[in-house]
Scaffold this motif. Structure first.
Motif: not given
Lengths: 328, 262
Positions: A50-55, A57-61, A79-91, A291-295
């Motif tokens: 489920x996670x993979x299917x929903x994720x 579109x985000x990975x692709x874009x 033009x949605x930009x979603x990048x989570x580098x600082x969050x991963x490092x922060x965790x 929807x795009x953000x949820x992905x």
């Protein structure tokens, strides 16, 4: 009765023996155990699918920038930009801080309960630690925000004044609240109970004769702890730390309260008023997400899962490498 | 580093009484252990002989609720003096336990030298100390080519001799042994008994044993302990091993050494 040494003309017919359950009760018992284990495996697999299917579109874009980039802008739906580098490092940063702060506390508590306290005191201490484990994380988050943050900000300020020349204690904003330092403390509070209770269990199962041997050789209580108790118990203790680390990486609500989530990597300025956490970021964005953000948030969840898994593997590998005697 | 008790070892118990909680388990034990001799403590289970052994290096006090009265004098110094650090006592009075208990996380070599690390002491000649300790425990030839191997890779008898080497590396004046062979096969037992006799040339040894042949084989002196009908245990007879076994003064000693009870 014939003697067993007589030669036999035929070769024996071999049959494979299986320890199958025979009675009705045993068959039911096996059936229940088997279905429960299949069910849990299937459930986990379904969640991942489920996670993979929903994720996807985000990975692709977003491409690889999703993981390594530091920008989150969803105001323009084209033009949605979603990048989570600082969050991963922060965790990771918060978890490491939590481990550094929490493990000594947990080991000291476990040692006190198992080797120092009298019976009554040990029971009370165990009860208190278990109560801490039962504390809902939202309560710890509120406490962290209202009670602890002012105190810890003051500590951070003192650290900055005394040791500010060391980069990790640098602070340019003058704001010492909502930092990874405070989030690390909160994580420490949350992982201490589990590490304590597992370490205590491991200590209690230790062969007391090893401790006696050490003391009889002229060891002090502290050298016995560091050179005999801890190395002997290290496998189990590290197991407890790993469980704590899993919790630390996934901790959401409590950190959401006490950390300023900023999409800019804070490498190691732990008392600066900015940080990241994948889980808390998901929580903070989920309410008003398109929807795009949820992905994107699903993708972030998947990344967090993979990071946790990899960290656990690395830790387990290090543990095995560090304990050659366990291969016996 | 605090001072070590020096001089030729002379260990003596004066009116030693021991309690576990409310239970009085040993009453008025007076034994003088001659220097460089082996003294065996024998008696039926529950007579307090192992407990007494553990008072000699202050291991007894590690048990919650332990009580003690009397004196243990090492070269005239009371090891229960409030000013005495138990760590110093145990550096002078080593111990070998019933079950071989090498440190499982350490190699053979590290086990032998573990006392130094644990007590924070240094030596200029670690490899010399390693070899001499293993030689004195009669295990050098078996392990010299595998000093880096895990201690648990040794057999039970070898592990026990490793534990003896570990105690010897601290160069104690007195060595306490608590039924050191009870978990071992006859071959290993014989080798350890030979080792005990050799070691007694340079140190005082006190050994608790259930095995009366063993007491006769290794001990110069023997003390017979007995606890009767819920009374605290104590020494019934103490003297030359030969006399205790062949010409016991007390009827109860006679019954015990001839296998009539216990």
């Amino acid at each position: 009765m014939s003697t067993s040494s007589e030669p036999t003309s035929h070769s024996p017919v071999r049959r494979t023996l299986k320890a199958k359950p025979f009675s009705r009760a045993d068959r039911m018992f096996f059936g229940v155990a088997r279905s429960a284990s299949y069910f849990s495996v299937i459930l986990i697999a379904l969640i991942l699918v489920f996670l993979f299917i929903r994720a996807t579109p985000a990975f692709q874009s977003q491409g690889i920038g999703f993981i390594f980039g530091s920008n989150w802008n969803t105001s323009n739906p084209h033009h949605i930009v979603m990048q989570i580098g600082p969050m991963i490092w922060g965790s990771l940063l918060i978890s490491v801080l939590g481990i550094i702060l929490g493990v000594p506390m947990a080991l000291s508590t476990a040692y006190f309960i198992e080797f120092m306290a009298g019976k009554t005191m040990a029971r009370v201490a165990t009860l208190v630690v278990d109560l801490l484990a039962a504390m809902p994380s939202v309560v710890i988050g509120l406490w962290g925000l209202v009670v602890f943050t002012p105190v810890a900000s003051h500590w951070a300020e003192l650290l900055h004044k005394a040791l500010g020349f060391i980069p990790i204690f640098a602070n340019t904003s003058g704001n010492f609240s909502a930092s990874p330092f405070i989030a690390g403390w909160i994580v420490a509070v949350m992982i201490v109970p589990i590490i304590t209770s597992i370490s205590r269990e491991i200590f209690s199962q230790m062969d007391r004769e090893l401790i006696n041997a050490s003391l009889a050789l002229g060891g002090s209580r502290s050298s016995t702890f560091f050179k005999v108790v801890l190395p002997t118990a290290s496998g189990g203790v590290v197991g407890g730390v790993l469980l704590g680390l899993g919790r630390a990486l996934g901790e959401t609500v409590a950190i959401y309260f006490v950390l300023n989530l900023i999409f800019k990597v804070n490498w190691f300025n732990i008392i600066e008023n900015q940080g990241g956490s994948v889980a808390s970021m998901i929580l903070s964005k989920f309410g008003e997400a398109s929807d795009a953000e949820i992905s994107g948030l699903m993708a972030a969840g998947l990344v967090l899962f993979v990071v946790t898994l990899v960290v656990n593997w690395i830790a387990a590998y290090i543990v095995n490498k560090a304990q050659p005697w366990r291969k016996l | 580093m605090s001072t070590r008790i020096t001089g030729t070892s002379h260990l003596k118990s004066e009116n030693v009484n021991v309690w576990f909680g409310e239970r009085h388990v040993l009453k008025d034990v007076n034994i003088t252990f001659p220097a460089n001799q082996v003294t065996a403590l024998i008696g039926p289970s529950g007579c307090g002989k192992s407990t007494f052994l553990r008072t000699l290096n202050r291991m007894h006090e590690l048990i919650p609720g332990a009580g003690f009265a009397g004196k243990i004098l090492l070269d005239g110094t009371d090891i229960y003096d409030p000013q005495m650090d138990p760590v110093n006592v145990r550096l002078n009075i080593g111990m070998v336990f019933q079950k071989p208990n090498p440190f499982p996380t350490m190699s053979i070599k590290d086990n032998v030298l573990s006392g130094l690390r644990l007590s924070g002491r240094k030596t200029d000649d670690a490899s010399g100390l390693l070899e001499s300790s293993l030689r004195r425990a009669s295990i050098w030839n078996e392990v010299k080519d595998r000093l880096g191997d895990a201690a648990l890779s040794l057999s039970g008898g070898q592990q026990q001799r490793l534990c003896i080497a570990r105690a010897l590396a601290m160069n104690p004046e007195v060595l306490l042994m608590d039924e050191p062979c009870s978990a071992l096969d006859p071959g290993s037992t014989r080798r350890i008994e030979e080792t005990i006799v050799e070691l007694s040339e340079s140190m005082t040894i006190v050994i608790v044993t259930h095995n009366m042949q063993q007491a006769q084989r290794v001990a110069d002196e023997t003390a017979f302990f007995l606890a009767e009908d819920g009374n605290p245990g104590g020494v019934v007879e103490f003297g030359n091993t030969e006399d205790v076994f062949n010409r016991p003064v007390d009827g109860r000693t006679n019954d015990y050494v001839n296998g009539h009870f216990g």
